[in-house]
Scaffold this active site. Structure first.
Site, PDB file in Angstrom:
ATOM      1  N   TYR A 108       0.865  -1.192   0.000  1.00 55.67           N
ATOM      2  CA  TYR A 108       0.000   0.000   0.000  1.00 55.67           C
ATOM      3  C   TYR A 108       0.895   1.233   0.000  1.00 55.67           C
ATOM      4  O   TYR A 108       1.857   1.315   0.767  1.00 55.67           O
ATOM      5  CB  TYR A 108      -0.876   0.009   1.262  1.00 55.67           C
ATOM      6  CG  TYR A 108      -1.728   1.253   1.394  1.00 55.67           C
ATOM      7  CD1 TYR A 108      -3.037   1.281   0.928  1.00 55.67           C
ATOM      8  CD2 TYR A 108      -1.214   2.419   1.964  1.00 55.67           C
ATOM      9  CE1 TYR A 108      -3.811   2.416   1.027  1.00 55.67           C
ATOM     10  CE2 TYR A 108      -1.980   3.570   2.063  1.00 55.67           C
ATOM     11  CZ  TYR A 108      -3.286   3.558   1.591  1.00 55.67           C
ATOM     12  OH  TYR A 108      -4.046   4.697   1.688  1.00 55.67           O
ATOM     13  N   GLU A 196      -3.606   7.382  -4.107  1.00 54.70           N
ATOM     14  CA  GLU A 196      -3.508   6.108  -3.385  1.00 54.70           C
ATOM     15  C   GLU A 196      -3.285   4.962  -4.365  1.00 54.70           C
ATOM     16  O   GLU A 196      -4.063   4.795  -5.299  1.00 54.70           O
ATOM     17  CB  GLU A 196      -4.802   5.873  -2.590  1.00 54.70           C
ATOM     18  CG  GLU A 196      -4.749   4.671  -1.693  1.00 54.70           C
ATOM     19  CD  GLU A 196      -6.112   4.420  -1.029  1.00 54.70           C
ATOM     20  OE1 GLU A 196      -7.097   4.157  -1.747  1.00 54.70           O
ATOM     21  OE2 GLU A 196      -6.172   4.490   0.200  1.00 54.70           O
TER      22      GLU A 196
END
Ligand code: ADP
Ligand code: MG
Length: 398
Positions: A108, A196
């Site tokens: 991530y 993101e």
């Protein structure tokens, strides 16, 4: 403003960030053409402004052309419901066809504006592919947050620290530094609020590739980003909020059953607080702004009424610049035009308030007036409850 995955990935490419090979398609013909150029197998990914698509059937792996066509046919024109969409989902008007990547690890990586720190923050975790809030809640140490000093920019030591935290090999470190620098440049140049990449994958061959991309841009900066502003997709937003914006009104959809029409953001907040204090819950709030005219009020009022959740409406106007008699005219015009099936409570205060209230009283319409804000909140909460009792589905579960 949010972008679609395919739009975000096009931007990533401009900043030299590796993404899988992909082609976007809006029709079955385009799907076929895209599949020809990509080859099989391929993934078909629904393009909506929400994550959680994988778990909701919005990302499908296809081995053959026949399967791909069937999956694309099922997705195009449908509404996809995921954990992050409204309950009735979001419309899928495009799919992204993508070459599958052989995944070794899912990481991530995100950049966002940390308002408290007044810095851009990099967030990284080796637990990619999952909801980061869940990861952070279960194991805060699984997430690394590193702030970027604005005068210095992203420093090489930060890239090394984050890369180490993610468990990258020495060979992957330089690719990672390039990728993170690219993301930082994109963030600054596009006036982003959030970028993101979830997941950022390490492939079986050891390469780093951005498999998904979420990009949220700062609305206040769109005036200087015409190319990005053109990527706006209103189909992904609340239809009433879009209609209100086109009229220059600020409208926010909420969960309760009392529609609120007010002037000024401060009064809107106070009105919502008082409704809550009296046991009610706002269905929305609409700020008609300072220079409201009768026509604008009429359109605004019609917009508040158009929400099925609304069991009663509270109009709370303080007439400073705006005249209360014009507000009353607007309300009456809207009622005549669209009709009104729910109780309406009006509190007018300030310039020409008496005249406005008199107009409403003379109209013969069932509009209840209130002398004070507390009185108004009480009356509208009661009216909404009575309306729910009369019409059980009013303000109810849709
Ligand atoms: P969402 O976050 O909306 O669920 P993603 O794009 O992250 O959508 O896809 C969900 C999952 O599907 C990813 O975590 C990954 O495991 C898999 N996936 C997505 N794109 C690819 C791809 N090109 N190759 C292989 N797997 C993929
Ligand atoms: Mg994702």
């Amino acid at each position: 403003m949010n972008l679609h995955e395919y739009q975000a990935k096009q931007l990533l490419t401009r900043f030299a960030i590796p993404v899988p090979e992909s082609v976007v398609a809006a029709s079955l013909d385009e799907v076929r053409a895209a599949a020809e150029s990509l080859g099989m197998p391929a993934l078909v990914k629904a393009q909506v402004h929400a994550g959680g698509r994988g778990k909701a059937g919005g990302v499908r792996r296809c081995a053959s052309m026949t399967e791909l066509e069937a999956q694309a046919r099922a997705l195009l024109g449908s509404r996809l419901v995921t954990a992050q969409t409204p309950p009735n989902g979001l419309p899928v008007s495009r799919v992204l066809l993508e070459t599958p990547v052989a995944i070794a690890r899912e990481l991530y990586l995100a950049l966002l504006v940390d308002r408290a720190a007044e810095r851009i923050a990099v967030m990284a975790s080796a637990a990619g592919g999952m909801d980061i809030e869940t990861v952070a809640a279960a194991d805060p140490e699984a997430v690394l947050v590193s702030h970027i000093e604005p005068a210095l920019g992203l420093r090489p030591w930060q890239c090394r620290q984050i890369g180490l935290f993610l468990g990258l090999t020495a060979a992957q470190q330089s690719a990672f530094a390039g990728l993170l620098n690219g993301l930082y440049q994109l963030f600054i140049r596009c006036d982003a609020r959030l970028v993101e990449i979830n997941p950022l994958v390490v492939t079986e061959a050891g390469e780093l590739i951005a498999l998904d991309a979420k990009l949220d841009l700062d609305d206040s900066a769109l005036y200087r980003q015409p190319e990005l502003a053109a990527l706006h997709d209103p189909s992904q937003e609340d239809a009433r909020e879009v209609a209100a914006r086109a009229e220059g009104l600020s409208y926010i959809s909420l969960e309760g059953d009392i529609g609120c029409m007010v002037n000024g953001a401060g009064l809107a907040m106070a009105t919502m607080d008082l409704i809550a204090l009296h046991g009610g819950a706002p269905a929305n709030f609409l700020d008609v702004g300072g220079g409201a005219t009768a026509e604008r009020v009429a359109r605004a009022f019609a917009l508040v009424l158009s929400d099925d959740k609304v069991a009663a409406v509270l109009v709370n106007i303080f007439g400073g610049i705006v005249r209360c008699d014009l507000i009353a005219e607007g309300i009456l015009a809207a009622v005549q035009e669209v009709g009104v099936k729910v109780p309406v409570v009006v509190r007018l205060e300030g310039t020409n308030a008496a005249l406005g209230l008199e107009r409403l009283a003379r109209s013969g319409l069932a509009i209840e007036t209130a002398a004070t804000l507390v009185d108004a909140a009480n009356k509208v909460v009661e009216a909404a409850a009575a309306q729910r009792a009369r019409v059980p589905h009013a303000g109810g579960e849709t």
